[in-house]
Design an enzyme around this catalytic site. Structure first.
Site, PDB file in Angstrom:
ATOM      1  N   HIS A 140       0.823  -1.227   0.000  1.00 35.26           N
ATOM      2  CA  HIS A 140       0.000   0.000   0.000  1.00 35.26           C
ATOM      3  C   HIS A 140       0.858   1.279   0.000  1.00 35.26           C
ATOM      4  CE1 HIS A 140      -3.623  -2.304   0.483  1.00 35.26           C
ATOM      5  NE2 HIS A 140      -3.273  -2.768   1.664  1.00 35.26           N
ATOM      6  N   ASP A 188      -2.517 -10.712  -2.185  1.00 33.81           N
ATOM      7  CA  ASP A 188      -3.091 -10.211  -0.926  1.00 33.81           C
ATOM      8  C   ASP A 188      -4.574  -9.896  -1.179  1.00 33.81           C
ATOM      9  OD1 ASP A 188      -1.900  -8.715   1.805  1.00 33.81           O
ATOM     10  OD2 ASP A 188      -3.752  -7.801   1.041  1.00 33.81           O
ATOM     11  N   HIS A 240      -6.205  -7.456  -0.325  1.00 33.04           N
ATOM     12  CA  HIS A 240      -6.363  -6.022  -0.629  1.00 33.04           C
ATOM     13  C   HIS A 240      -5.596  -5.676  -1.912  1.00 33.04           C
ATOM     14  CE1 HIS A 240      -6.639  -6.403   3.841  1.00 33.04           C
ATOM     15  NE2 HIS A 240      -7.719  -5.664   3.628  1.00 33.04           N
ATOM     16  N   ASP A 281      -4.325 -12.880   3.629  1.00 29.06           N
ATOM     17  CA  ASP A 281      -5.571 -12.422   4.235  1.00 29.06           C
ATOM     18  C   ASP A 281      -6.808 -12.735   3.389  1.00 29.06           C
ATOM     19  OD1 ASP A 281      -4.489 -10.594   2.475  1.00 29.06           O
ATOM     20  OD2 ASP A 281      -4.485  -8.912   3.868  1.00 29.06           O
TER      21      ASP A 281
HETATM   22 ZN   LIG Z   1      -3.981  -7.219   2.882  1.00 27.60          ZN
END
Ligand SMILES: [Zn+2]
Length: 318
Positions: A129, A166, A168, A253
Site C-alpha cells: 500500500h 493479498d 487487498h 488475508d
Molecule cells: Zn492485505
C-alpha cells in the site's frame, strides 16, 4: 532451491494494543518455518548506503526525510492512523526493504541450469500500500517495488512481473509502475474493498497501458473461483509478458478465517497457487521467484498458510 530471508529488526516495529499488524505475525511464521526445517539465508545484506540508494530510487526523497524526522521526534503516527510509529519502526522498515533486496540479489543468480531459485522475504512492515510519497495501510516502504527496481537496475532484468494475491489491492505498487511497460503488475483482490483501487478497467496508463491487470473478486470468493481467476486470467498474462523474475506480493488475508478479509480461501488454495506459480516460473524465468510477505492477520493460522504456499513454490517439503 529455496531460501528464507528475514531480519530480527522487523520485529521491532510495535503497534498499539489490538492492532492487527503486529510483531507476533512474523515471529510465529519464523518460529514455525525454523521448526519445520526450512532453510534460512545467512549473512549478506546490502550495506545501509546501498539499501538507501535502492529505496530512494522509488519513493519521493522528501517522504523518506519526513519519515526519518517523525521517527526521530518519537511521533506516534506517520500521516494517518493506519501507519503507527514506534521506537523500532524506522529500523524495521529498512530491515524489511533490506531483506527484500538481499532476497532479490540471491534470486537473480538463479537459472534453469541450477534448478532456479525461489526466496521468501519474511518481513514486516508490509509494503504494497505504500505510495511514492506516503505511508498507508500498515506499509512504509514498498518492498515489492524496491525489489523490482533493484532487479531492473542492478541485475539487468529487462522485465519484472509482480503478482499480488493479498486480499487487498496493492495500490502503491500499481501506482509506482502503472506508466511503465517493464514492470507488469497483476492483482487478485476483494472488490469493492479497502483501499478502493483495483477496478478491472485500471489497466495502466500511457506507455504502461496493458501492463496492469486487475482481477477484482466479490466477497466470499473461495478456492474454486480464485483458482479460475489465477489459471485463466493471471497465469496467461504472466506467460505472455515473460518476465525475467517473478515477484509475489504474498498476502494471506484471503484466508477463510482472516479477521480483516472476507474471502474463503483454504490452506490447500495457497498451496496450489504456489504450485502453479512454480510451474510458470520454471517455464518463463528460469525458476526465479521472490515472494514477499504482505498481509495475513489470523495469528494462529498464518504460519501454516505461509508454509503451505512455500511447499507449492518449492515443490515439496524441505
Ligand atoms: Zn492485505
Amino acid at each position: 532451491m529455496i531460501r528464507i530471508f528475514t531480519d530480527p529488526a522487523c520485529l521491532g516495529h510495535q503497534a498499539p494494543p489490538g492492532y492487527p499488524e503486529r510483531p507476533e505475525r512474523l515471529s510465529g511464521v519464523l518460529t514455525h518455518l525454523r521448526e519445520r526445517g526450512w532453510p534460512f539465508a545467512s549473512g549478506e545484506r546490502p550495506s545501509p548506503e546501498a539499501a538507501r540508494e535502492a529505496v530512494a530510487a522509488l519513493p519521493d526523497e522528501r517522504y523518506v526525510a519526513r519519515f526519518e524526522r517523525a521517527a526521530g521526534r518519537g511521533d506516534s503516527l506517520l500521516g494517518s492512523a493506519d501507519s503507527p510509529l514506534s521506537g523500532g519502526t524506522w529500523e524495521a522498515a529498512w530491515a524489511a526493504a533490506g531483506a527484500a533486496l538481499a532476497a532479490a540479489d540471491w534470486v537473480a543468480a538463479g537459472s534453469g541450469d541450477n534448478g532456479g531459485r525461489a526466496a521468501l522475504a519474511a518481513v514486516r512492515p508490509p509494503g504494497h500500500h505504500a505510495e511514492r510519497a506516503a505511508a498507508m495501510g500498515f506499509c512504509f516502504f514498498n518492498n515489492a517495488a524496491v525489489a523490482a527496481e533493484r532487479l531492473r537496475r542492478r541485475h539487468g532484468a529487462s522485465r519484472v512481473a509482480v503478482f499480488d494475491f493479498d486480499v487487498h489491492h496493492g495500490n502503491g505498487t500499481q501506482h509506482l509502475f502503472e506508466e511503465r511497460a517493464d514492470v507488469f503488475y497483476a492483482s487478485t483482490h476483494q472488490y469493492p474493498f479497502y483501499p478502493g483501487t483495483g477496478a478491472a478497467d485500471e489497466r495502466g496508463t500511457g506507455g504502461g497501458e496493458g501492463f496492469t491487470l486487475n482481477v477484482p473478486l466479490p466477497a466470499g470468493t473461495g478456492d474454486e473461483r480464485y483458482g479460475e481467476a489465477i489459471r485463466e486470467r493471471v497465469l496467461p498474462a504472466l506467460r505472455r509478458f515473460a518476465p525475467d523474475v517473478l515477484i509475489l506480493s504474498a498476502g494471506f488475508d484471503a484466508w477463510q478465517h482472516d479477521p480483516l478479509g472476507g474471502m474463503r480461501v483454504t490452506e490447500e488454495g495457497f498451496r496450489s497457487w504456489g504450485d502453479w506459480l512454480r510451474g510458470l516460473a520454471a517455464e518463463v524465468c528460469g525458476g526465479r521467484v521472490l515472494a514477499l510477505l504482505e498481509g495475513g492477520y489470523d495469528l494462529r493460522s498464518l504460519p501454516r498458510l505461509v508454509e503451505a504456499h512455500l511447499e507449492g513454490l518449492a515443490g515439496g517439503k524441505p
